[in-house]
Scaffold this motif. Structure first.
Motif, PDB file in Angstrom:
ATOM      1  N   VAL A  69     -22.492  77.146 -66.220  1.00 54.01           N
ATOM      2  CA  VAL A  69     -23.327  77.908 -66.845  1.00 54.01           C
ATOM      3  C   VAL A  69     -24.827  77.495 -66.879  1.00 54.01           C
ATOM      4  O   VAL A  69     -25.906  78.151 -66.652  1.00 54.01           O
ATOM      5  N   ARG A  70     -24.980  76.089 -67.004  1.00 50.31           N
ATOM      6  CA  ARG A  70     -26.371  75.501 -66.881  1.00 50.31           C
ATOM      7  C   ARG A  70     -27.088  75.740 -65.573  1.00 50.31           C
ATOM      8  O   ARG A  70     -28.253  75.964 -65.438  1.00 50.31           O
ATOM      9  N   ALA A  71     -26.167  75.437 -64.479  1.00 47.76           N
ATOM     10  CA  ALA A  71     -26.644  75.627 -63.239  1.00 47.76           C
ATOM     11  C   ALA A  71     -27.125  77.093 -63.054  1.00 47.76           C
ATOM     12  O   ALA A  71     -28.136  77.372 -62.359  1.00 47.76           O
ATOM     13  N   VAL A  72     -26.371  77.851 -63.434  1.00 43.77           N
ATOM     14  CA  VAL A  72     -26.764  79.272 -63.207  1.00 43.77           C
ATOM     15  C   VAL A  72     -28.076  79.743 -63.760  1.00 43.77           C
ATOM     16  O   VAL A  72     -29.118  80.323 -63.626  1.00 43.77           O
ATOM     17  N   ARG A  73     -28.210  79.229 -65.192  1.00 41.24           N
ATOM     18  CA  ARG A  73     -29.418  79.314 -65.914  1.00 41.24           C
ATOM     19  C   ARG A  73     -30.633  78.455 -65.419  1.00 41.24           C
ATOM     20  O   ARG A  73     -31.812  79.064 -65.554  1.00 41.24           O
ATOM     21  N   TYR A  74     -30.175  77.409 -65.041  1.00 44.32           N
ATOM     22  CA  TYR A  74     -31.530  76.943 -64.219  1.00 44.32           C
ATOM     23  C   TYR A  74     -31.826  77.433 -63.062  1.00 44.32           C
ATOM     24  O   TYR A  74     -32.873  77.712 -62.661  1.00 44.32           O
ATOM     25  N   GLY A  75     -30.957  78.001 -62.217  1.00 44.94           N
ATOM     26  CA  GLY A  75     -31.255  78.811 -61.108  1.00 44.94           C
ATOM     27  C   GLY A  75     -32.155  80.115 -61.172  1.00 44.94           C
ATOM     28  O   GLY A  75     -33.145  80.126 -60.475  1.00 44.94           O
ATOM     29  N   VAL A  76     -31.957  80.877 -62.294  1.00 48.31           N
ATOM     30  CA  VAL A  76     -32.328  81.953 -62.447  1.00 48.31           C
ATOM     31  C   VAL A  76     -33.995  81.840 -63.175  1.00 48.31           C
ATOM     32  O   VAL A  76     -34.773  82.269 -62.864  1.00 48.31           O
ATOM     33  N   VAL A  77     -34.053  80.657 -63.895  1.00 49.05           N
ATOM     34  CA  VAL A  77     -35.412  80.358 -64.476  1.00 49.05           C
ATOM     35  C   VAL A  77     -36.368  79.809 -63.306  1.00 49.05           C
ATOM     36  O   VAL A  77     -37.474  80.129 -63.176  1.00 49.05           O
ATOM     37  N   ASP A  83     -17.786  79.703 -69.206  1.00 57.47           N
ATOM     38  CA  ASP A  83     -17.717  78.004 -68.893  1.00 57.47           C
ATOM     39  C   ASP A  83     -16.323  77.726 -68.733  1.00 57.47           C
ATOM     40  O   ASP A  83     -15.710  77.130 -67.963  1.00 57.47           O
ATOM     41  N   ARG A  84     -15.361  78.430 -69.678  1.00 50.05           N
ATOM     42  CA  ARG A  84     -14.174  78.291 -69.716  1.00 50.05           C
ATOM     43  C   ARG A  84     -13.485  78.750 -68.511  1.00 50.05           C
ATOM     44  O   ARG A  84     -12.261  78.168 -67.951  1.00 50.05           O
ATOM     45  N   CYS A  85     -13.942  79.743 -67.978  1.00 50.34           N
ATOM     46  CA  CYS A  85     -13.674  80.279 -66.597  1.00 50.34           C
ATOM     47  C   CYS A  85     -13.984  79.673 -65.535  1.00 50.34           C
ATOM     48  O   CYS A  85     -13.393  79.851 -64.451  1.00 50.34           O
ATOM     49  N   GLY A  86     -14.772  78.484 -65.739  1.00 48.98           N
ATOM     50  CA  GLY A  86     -15.360  77.850 -64.513  1.00 48.98           C
ATOM     51  C   GLY A  86     -16.558  77.896 -63.981  1.00 48.98           C
ATOM     52  O   GLY A  86     -16.884  77.529 -63.124  1.00 48.98           O
ATOM     53  N   LEU A  87     -17.367  78.819 -64.760  1.00 52.70           N
ATOM     54  CA  LEU A  87     -18.751  79.096 -64.315  1.00 52.70           C
ATOM     55  C   LEU A  87     -19.634  77.980 -64.557  1.00 52.70           C
ATOM     56  O   LEU A  87     -19.548  77.557 -65.674  1.00 52.70           O
ATOM     57  N   ALA A 105     -21.738  86.914 -62.317  1.00 54.75           N
ATOM     58  CA  ALA A 105     -21.797  85.641 -62.794  1.00 54.75           C
ATOM     59  C   ALA A 105     -22.965  85.596 -63.744  1.00 54.75           C
ATOM     60  O   ALA A 105     -22.735  84.701 -64.788  1.00 54.75           O
ATOM     61  N   VAL A 106     -24.124  86.023 -63.357  1.00 51.87           N
ATOM     62  CA  VAL A 106     -25.121  86.104 -64.033  1.00 51.87           C
ATOM     63  C   VAL A 106     -24.896  86.804 -65.483  1.00 51.87           C
ATOM     64  O   VAL A 106     -25.269  86.456 -66.598  1.00 51.87           O
ATOM     65  N   ASP A 107     -24.163  87.832 -65.160  1.00 50.68           N
ATOM     66  CA  ASP A 107     -23.922  88.896 -66.499  1.00 50.68           C
ATOM     67  C   ASP A 107     -22.843  88.076 -67.482  1.00 50.68           C
ATOM     68  O   ASP A 107     -22.862  88.302 -68.479  1.00 50.68           O
TER      69      ASP A 107
END
Length: 307
Positions: A189-197, A183-187, A171-173
């Motif tokens: 995106v913003r939540a993943v990026r917030y999480g890793v930051v 995003d179109r596949c349902g991931l 998911a990260v990659d």
């Protein structure tokens, strides 16, 4: 000579521990498309909060908790600016570092006085019987503080959990390579990026706490002295892969330790030159002279839904 090598190895690993921690989070963040040049500021803020919390409470554990909270606050600011407001990640990172340097310097004057933090409660080395006597590796790996051992564990867990074969790693990659398709596949995106930051903020704060509470048991102005930038460079030198990044951290740590071990090794090199050695190696790594590498396609690229 054996004793000198033991000292060099122990010093190299000790100096690499903060790099390992900070780069563990930064690696995942960059793979997700967010460059945190603010790692330096997160580390410095964590170091100050750790020392202040430990001194106020009398507990090094409380100091670590305070460091993590402070690091998360700085990381949240970075996430809001780079993910939500889509500001330039390089500019925001440098700005946060400047704010952290000025803020911690001023706060240290208020909290500790002009004399600095002095001696604060911290973590002492905890040698592991038998294992500590192994030549070279023993002093390097098995005479760490509790926070040092925790750093090894955190780094290893993140390396395994964030591997490209895991669901989280994929998911990260995906977010870092093509955020729109992800995003179109349902991931999210913003939540993943917030999480890793935020994860980077936590690991960087732990790295700062390691410096303040395990290494020097105090806090001084600009305690990190560029270590955060080296952590970012280690990710680049490691070609955005976990184990090569760890090796880069160990290499940078050993290069820093060499300035203390050089006289005993018979190396007659000026101290200023040895001090700059890690940064010379870092420059070579960034320039691509250590080999070609490809950054994540969406690194530093803001995500805008619908584009």
């Amino acid at each position: 000579m054996s004793a000198v090598l033991d000292e060099l190895a122990a010093g190299g690993v000790r100096l690499a521990v903060p790099l390992l921690l900070a780069s563990a989070g930064e690696l995942l963040s960059e793979r997700a498309g967010v460059l945190n040049l603010s790692v330096e500021g997160m580390m410095l803020t964590g170091a100050f909060a750790g020392a202040a919390g430990a001194l106020a409470s009398g507990s090094a554990v409380v100091g670590v908790g305070a460091a993590v909270v402070a690091g998360l606050v700085v990381a949240l600011l970075q996430a809001v600016l780079s993910v939500t407001l889509r500001a330039d990640q390089i500019v925001t990172g440098i700005t946060i570092n400047a704010l952290a340097l000025g803020g911690t310097t001023y706060a240290a004057r208020l909290w500790f006085g002009d004399g600095g933090a002095g001696s604060v409660p911290g973590f002492d080395p905890l040698p592991v019987p038998v294992l500590r006597d192994i030549p070279v590796l023993g002093p390097a790996l098995f005479q760490q503080s509790a926070l040092g051992y925790a750093a090894f564990a955190v780094t290893a867990v993140l390396a395994v959990a964030g591997a490209r074969r895991t669901t989280w790693g994929l998911a990260v990659d995906a977010v870092g390579e093509d955020a729109t398709t992800a995003d179109r596949c349902g991931l999210p995106v913003r939540a993943v990026r917030y999480g890793v930051v935020l994860l980077t903020g936590a690991t960087s704060a732990l790295a700062g706490a390691q410096l303040a509470l395990s290494e020097v048991h105090s806090f001084s102005d600009n305690l990190t002295a560029g270590v955060g930038y080296l952590a970012v460079v280690a990710v680049i030198a490691g070609r955005w892969r976990a184990w090569p990044t760890m090796l880069a951290c160990l290499f940078f740590g050993t290069a820093q330790a060499l300035q203390f071990a050089a006289p005993a090794l018979g190396l007659h090199v000026s101290a200023p030159l040895l001090t700059t050695l890690p940064y010379v190696f870092a420059l070579l790594a960034v320039s691509g002279l250590v080999g070609r590498s490809r950054a994540p396609s969406a690194l530093t690229v803001p995500f805008v839904r619908g584009t």
